[in-house]
Motif scaffolding. Structure first.
Motif, PDB file in Angstrom:
ATOM      1  N   ASP A 223      37.734  42.070  31.389  1.00 55.14           N
ATOM      2  CA  ASP A 223      38.188  41.282  32.548  1.00 55.14           C
ATOM      3  C   ASP A 223      39.362  40.381  32.172  1.00 55.14           C
ATOM      4  OD1 ASP A 223      36.390  42.189  34.535  1.00 55.14           O
ATOM      5  OD2 ASP A 223      34.810  40.907  33.725  1.00 55.14           O
TER       6      ASP A 223
ATOM      7  N   ASN B 173      38.317  38.447  40.452  1.00 59.16           N
ATOM      8  CA  ASN B 173      37.598  39.377  39.584  1.00 59.16           C
ATOM      9  C   ASN B 173      36.094  39.361  39.876  1.00 59.16           C
ATOM     10  OD1 ASN B 173      36.061  39.655  36.706  1.00 59.16           O
ATOM     11  ND2 ASN B 173      37.808  41.037  36.806  1.00 59.16           N
TER      12      ASN B 173
ATOM     13  N   HIS C 136      35.134  46.975  40.732  1.00 65.30           N
ATOM     14  CA  HIS C 136      35.771  47.234  39.440  1.00 65.30           C
ATOM     15  C   HIS C 136      34.723  47.438  38.347  1.00 65.30           C
ATOM     16  CE1 HIS C 136      34.996  43.018  38.288  1.00 65.30           C
ATOM     17  NE2 HIS C 136      35.204  43.423  37.062  1.00 65.30           N
TER      18      HIS C 136
ATOM     19  N   HIS D 187      34.454  48.641  33.666  1.00 67.54           N
ATOM     20  CA  HIS D 187      33.431  48.378  32.645  1.00 67.54           C
ATOM     21  C   HIS D 187      32.636  49.638  32.353  1.00 67.54           C
ATOM     22  CE1 HIS D 187      34.643  44.312  33.071  1.00 67.54           C
ATOM     23  NE2 HIS D 187      34.083  44.120  34.238  1.00 67.54           N
TER      24      HIS D 187
HETATM   25 FE   FE2 Z   1      34.395  42.491  35.431  1.00 70.18          FE
END
Ligand code: FE2
Lengths: 156, 418
Positions: free
Chosen positions: B365, B214, B220, B225
């Motif tokens: 996350d 992550n 991402h 987000h």
């Molecule tokens: Fe993240």
């Protein structure tokens, strides 16, 4: 202790729980004063005088921003909260302010239908007595189970 | 059953590179036991804490390396020791407090007593009991306390950060980090004393490597987000770099925030709520700090145990403590620096609303890691895809790459022998 205050505060606490449980965030924001404080903090940090919190908001604007995050931006599993709030303990009171605390338990139920004990702690509150009824000047949620079950999205 | 759907009995990496990651890497119990042994218990330095957590002689903190409970303690001479939380006698995990102050460690079961370095100092009834003028029982004459100390770990400290290793032959911490990562480490930990602001902990029901992935995956952030994009903290065209050590096990994502204004080139990362303003701008009351030296965020992943975060004014360590193949505890230690003004401390505390279990840009996350594990477990013969930015492992000067994930699995394969 004034019996009036005790009854009004008991009703206020149950109303807070009902509002949060049904996810009525506009109503939640309305329970606070403009210059309010709202904090969710582990008992470990609280007991050790460490300021860090899981959520720490220090104005009504920040509460609104949190609600925007919860409803619009944070991706999360849908879940229901169920709050069980104890009778209040009034610690101090004047004509304009009640200092009180109450224990709470929050159960979380996700779409698999299994309920789990999610957050257990106590509210430490300063509640202002206003013409529009009681308003939260500060609510400090201090929780014992400092290992959060993955994430905390909704207010406690 | 065709080849494609075969679950190998002995896990084999049946793909020529690491742009595919077989799901068994997240689900196979034997693999997990090997990981604990090969990454957490040998040949690696694991994070245990910050020196500022145990400022005085006798101060200790209980923490974990892999699944093993360990204690980080400061001795009378101020040096730091790390010992395994397991009595040498009958194996009891004797230390029950999360932190505290002590002169020595005593296992309550039979009162074996150890000094803060872990040396066995005293054993009750070592010389037996006197009964009817005779000495009965006790330890054999050749019992040597020196052979029965606590398991002592090797300790390395650098600029206030403490690492430990069960492996006394491990390379130096500096060699372990390598010059590229060391440079970012020293940027964040530059010798100033740290002040502890507090902890947040979350139990994330997913394989521990998913957290490493992550924070090795920069792209991402602009997709998952939404908050970042909405309020202008993340844009795909932000100036950024992906750095790795020579083994590709550690990484640093280095980025510099754009102005957050209108977004013309970032077609796939449109700021779809461009007009959004915070009701209270103090969440993003960001003040540039001299030590940043340019980048507004540097996220370091140190393999296997820790993430170091500087994201604007929020600085934390995030400790990965696996507790099974499908779960880990993620322990955040938020800190500041000794020369922070009260305003800077408030700023760090306010910006902490972005991070941690409830954070605007990190609660999600934990959620996606949980759901990744769920998906992976339901079809163990499949593979994950990681080929954004190519199929090999190269540093990058942009954010649209999964190279650091491929790099980590390149190292992982070599060390695991798969
Ligand atoms: Fe993240």
């Amino acid at each position: 202790m004034k019996a009036d205050n005790y009854l009004t505060l008991t009703q206020f606490y149950q109303n807070y729980a009902a509002i949060v449980d049904r996810g009525d965030w506009d109503a939640w924001i309305d329970l606070f004063t403009e210059d309010c404080q709202y904090k969710v903090q582990t008992r470990e940090n609280y007991d050790r005088n460490l300021p860090m919190a899981v959520i720490s908001l220090s104005s009504k604007g920040m509460l609104k921003d949190r609600v925007y995050g919860v409803t619009e931006t944070i991706y999360h599993d849908p879940y229901h909260q169920l709050h069980m709030v104890s009778s209040p303990l009034i610690i101090d009171e004047s004509d304009t302010l009640i200092v009180a605390q109450a224990n709470y338990t929050v159960f979380r139920t996700k779409s698999n239908g299994i309920a789990e004990v999610y957050n257990v702690g106590r509210y430490q509150d300063r509640i202002r007595i206003t013409d529009q009824g009681l308003k939260i000047e500060s609510r400090h949620c201090i929780f014992d189970n400092d290992m959060v079950l993955n994430s905390m999205i909704y207010p406690i | 059953m065709n080849q494609e759907n075969r679950i190998p009995l002995t896990p084999t990496w049946d793909h020529e590179d690491t742009s595919r990651i077989p799901y068994w890497a997240y689900t196979n119990q034997d693999v997990y036991q090997q990981e604990l042994e090969k990454f957490f218990y040998t040949k690696h330095w694991c994070y245990v804490g910050l020196e500022a957590e145990i400022p005085e002689p006798g101060d200790f903190k209980r923490t974990a390396i892999g699944e093993r409970s360990v204690i980080m303690v400061r001795d009378e001479d101020r040096s730091i020791y790390v010992v395994e939380n397991r009595c040498a006698h009958r194996g009891m995990q004797f230390c029950r407090e999360k932190h505290g102050k002590t002169k020595s460690f005593t296992c309550p079961y039979h009162q074996w007593n150890y000094d803060l370095e872990g040396n066995l100092q005293g054993v009750p009834f070592r010389r037996g009991v006197k009964q009817d003028g005779q000495v009965k029982g006790g330890m054999p004459k050749d019992f040597k306390p020196a052979d029965h100390g606590l398991n002592k770990l090797r300790v390395a400290e650098r600029n206030g950060v403490v690492f430990a290793s069960f492996d006394h032959d491990v390379e130096s911490l500096e060699d372990f980090l390598g010059p590229t990562i060391l440079q970012y480490f020293d940027r964040m930990f530059n010798g100033r004393k740290l002040t502890i602001l507090g902890y947040n902990k979350q139990r994330i029901p997913g394989n521990w490597k998913l957290m490493q992935e992550n924070i090795k995956d920069p792209y991402h952030a602009g997709l998952l987000h939404t908050w970042f994009v909405t309020f202008g903290l993340w844009r795909a065209d932000n100036r950024s770099e992906l750095k790795m050590d020579k083994h590709f096990r550690h990484a640093a994502m280095v980025s510099t925030r754009g102005d957050g204004g209108k977004n013309d080139q970032t077609t796939n990362f449109s700021s779809f709520k461009e007009s959004m303003q915070l009701h209270d701008p103090s969440f993003l009351d960001i003040e540039d700090e001299a030590w940043w030296g340019g980048p507004t965020a540097v996220m370091m992943t140190l393999f296997p145990s820790v993430v170091f975060q500087q994201n604007v004014n929020s600085v934390t360590t995030r400790h990965i403590q696996p507790n099974g193949i499908d779960s880990f505890d993620f322990v955040w230690t938020h800190f500041g620096y000794e020369d922070d003004t009260p305003e800077m401390t408030q700023r760090r505390l306010r910006q902490a609303n972005l991070f941690g279990p409830a954070g605007f840009v990190s609660a999600d996350d934990g959620e996606v890691i949980e759901f990744s594990q769920q998906g992976i477990e339901q079809n163990a013969a499949k593979k994950a895809v990681a080929e954004l930015g190519g199929r090999n492992v190269e540093e990058a000067d942009h954010m649209v790459s999964e190279a650091c994930i491929r790099g980590m699995y390149d190292y992982w394969r070599k060390t695991m022998g798969v």
